[in-house]
Design a protein around this motif. Sequence first.
Motif, short mmCIF file in Angstrom:
data_model
loop_
_atom_site.label_atom_id
_atom_site.label_comp_id
_atom_site.label_asym_id
_atom_site.label_seq_id
_atom_site.Cartn_x
_atom_site.Cartn_y
_atom_site.Cartn_z
N ASP A 1 0.68 -1.14 0.15
CA ASP A 1 0.07 -0.02 -0.09
C ASP A 1 0.74 1.25 -0.07
OD1 ASP A 1 0.86 -0.67 2.62
OD2 ASP A 1 -0.57 0.55 3.47
N VAL A 2 1.94 1.20 0.63
CA VAL A 2 2.81 2.46 0.55
C VAL A 2 4.19 2.04 0.49
CG1 VAL A 2 1.49 3.76 2.20
CG2 VAL A 2 3.04 2.48 2.89
N GLN A 3 5.19 2.99 0.03
CA GLN A 3 6.67 2.48 -0.03
C GLN A 3 7.39 3.50 0.92
OE1 GLN A 3 7.79 3.22 -4.03
NE2 GLN A 3 7.03 1.08 -4.64
N GLY A 4 8.53 2.80 1.68
CA GLY A 4 9.38 3.70 2.34
C GLY A 4 9.04 3.62 3.86
N SER A 5 7.96 2.95 4.24
CA SER A 5 7.61 2.83 5.71
C SER A 5 8.43 1.88 6.35
CB SER A 5 6.21 2.51 5.95
OG SER A 5 5.63 2.35 7.34
N GLU A 6 8.97 2.25 7.61
CA GLU A 6 9.86 1.19 8.27
C GLU A 6 9.08 0.24 9.20
OE1 GLU A 6 12.83 3.60 10.13
OE2 GLU A 6 14.02 4.14 8.30
N PHE A 7 9.43 -0.94 9.19
CA PHE A 7 9.25 -1.92 10.39
C PHE A 7 9.75 -1.51 11.70
CE2 PHE A 7 8.06 -5.14 6.70
CZ PHE A 7 7.00 -4.20 6.29
N TYR B 1 0.49 -16.17 10.30
CA TYR B 1 0.54 -14.91 10.00
C TYR B 1 1.71 -14.02 10.93
CZ TYR B 1 -4.32 -15.50 8.65
OH TYR B 1 -5.30 -16.04 7.77
N LEU B 2 2.27 -13.14 10.14
CA LEU B 2 3.29 -12.30 10.63
C LEU B 2 2.58 -10.97 10.79
CD1 LEU B 2 6.20 -11.57 11.44
CD2 LEU B 2 6.62 -10.99 8.79
N PHE B 3 2.85 -10.42 12.10
CA PHE B 3 2.39 -9.08 12.46
C PHE B 3 3.22 -8.17 12.67
CE2 PHE B 3 -0.75 -12.27 13.97
CZ PHE B 3 -2.02 -11.97 13.65
N VAL B 4 3.30 -7.18 11.81
CA VAL B 4 4.46 -5.93 12.12
C VAL B 4 3.85 -4.63 12.01
CG1 VAL B 4 6.45 -5.10 10.52
CG2 VAL B 4 5.59 -7.42 10.05
N ALA B 5 4.44 -4.18 13.01
CA ALA B 5 4.15 -2.65 13.49
C ALA B 5 5.17 -1.64 12.70
CB ALA B 5 4.08 -2.22 14.90
N ALA B 6 4.29 -0.87 11.94
CA ALA B 6 5.34 0.29 11.14
C ALA B 6 5.02 1.43 11.66
CB ALA B 6 4.46 -0.01 9.46
N ASP B 7 6.13 2.31 11.19
CA ASP B 7 6.49 3.66 11.75
C ASP B 7 5.19 4.66 11.36
OD1 ASP B 7 6.93 4.14 9.17
OD2 ASP B 7 9.15 5.03 9.48
N ASP B 8 4.17 4.25 10.66
CA ASP B 8 2.93 5.20 10.07
C ASP B 8 1.86 4.69 11.29
OD1 ASP B 8 2.37 2.64 9.34
OD2 ASP B 8 2.02 3.34 7.06
N ARG C 1 -5.45 -0.31 10.43
CA ARG C 1 -5.04 1.23 10.25
C ARG C 1 -5.24 1.90 11.49
NH1 ARG C 1 -4.42 2.04 5.05
NH2 ARG C 1 -5.39 0.37 3.78
N SER C 2 -5.99 1.44 12.44
CA SER C 2 -6.06 2.26 13.75
C SER C 2 -5.39 1.57 14.81
CB SER C 2 -7.69 2.23 14.18
OG SER C 2 -8.04 0.83 14.25
N PHE C 3 -4.19 0.65 14.48
CA PHE C 3 -3.33 0.02 15.30
C PHE C 3 -2.87 0.82 16.68
CE2 PHE C 3 0.73 -1.47 16.55
CZ PHE C 3 0.63 -2.63 17.08
N ALA C 4 -2.42 1.90 16.20
CA ALA C 4 -1.48 2.85 17.22
C ALA C 4 -2.58 3.48 18.19
CB ALA C 4 -0.84 3.70 16.63
N GLU C 5 -3.76 3.92 17.42
CA GLU C 5 -4.96 4.68 18.51
C GLU C 5 -5.24 3.74 19.24
OE1 GLU C 5 -7.47 6.25 15.76
OE2 GLU C 5 -6.03 7.64 14.66
#
Length: 200
Positions: free
Chosen positions: A145-151, A162-169, A187-191
């Motif tokens: 969905d996006v490029q450049g986001s860091e894991f 399944y592999l669950f990865v938290a990204a910097d966005d 998409r609402s993971f951090a919130e």
Amino acid sequence: TCREFGLLASRMLKEFRGHNSYVNCCSYVLLPPSVAGRGAGSGNNGSSRHGADGRFLAVVTASADGSVRLWDGRTAEPIREITPPIPTTVTAVVHDKDSIVRSKSVHTVVHLHSQANAMVVVPRCDRAYLMSYSGDVLRTYVRDDVQGSEFLAAVVGSSERYLFVAADDGKCVVFDIHTGKVEKIIRSFAEDCISGGRSG
């Protein structure tokens, strides 16, 4: 450097030295003798042999120097250094007491049981890898969905599907471990994490 301490002895038992920067994670794992280039019945005078199949206890460390290292868990001798193919555009400055090291940090290694002799390696970049203990890349996990986001962090579900990865966005990306496909993006993971923590 990674150190092993004895809970009963209350002292350091072994030291695994060789990384050029901080060690971010370490773990024990039983590996087949072929990983260390041994036959099933060989070893260091049998000291590292564990079970009838010759599996031996290994320590796996991941570091801010961009490498994963395998060690003999009983002798602390190095077995192999594995460097995942982190994109050259990814670099971070790590402040060390002796120097500033430009690195591609590997922060997570997860060992799989459902897929023999494989581990998930997650650097701080936009992709993660399914790798063998010999250093071969078996699969690459990349967001679609996006490029450049860091894991930033990762964990494997109990079913190892399944592999669950938290990204910097602030999003959590769910990969199918066996196909590499993105199954879902929360998409609402951090919130949800922040609100859940505040509510107790």
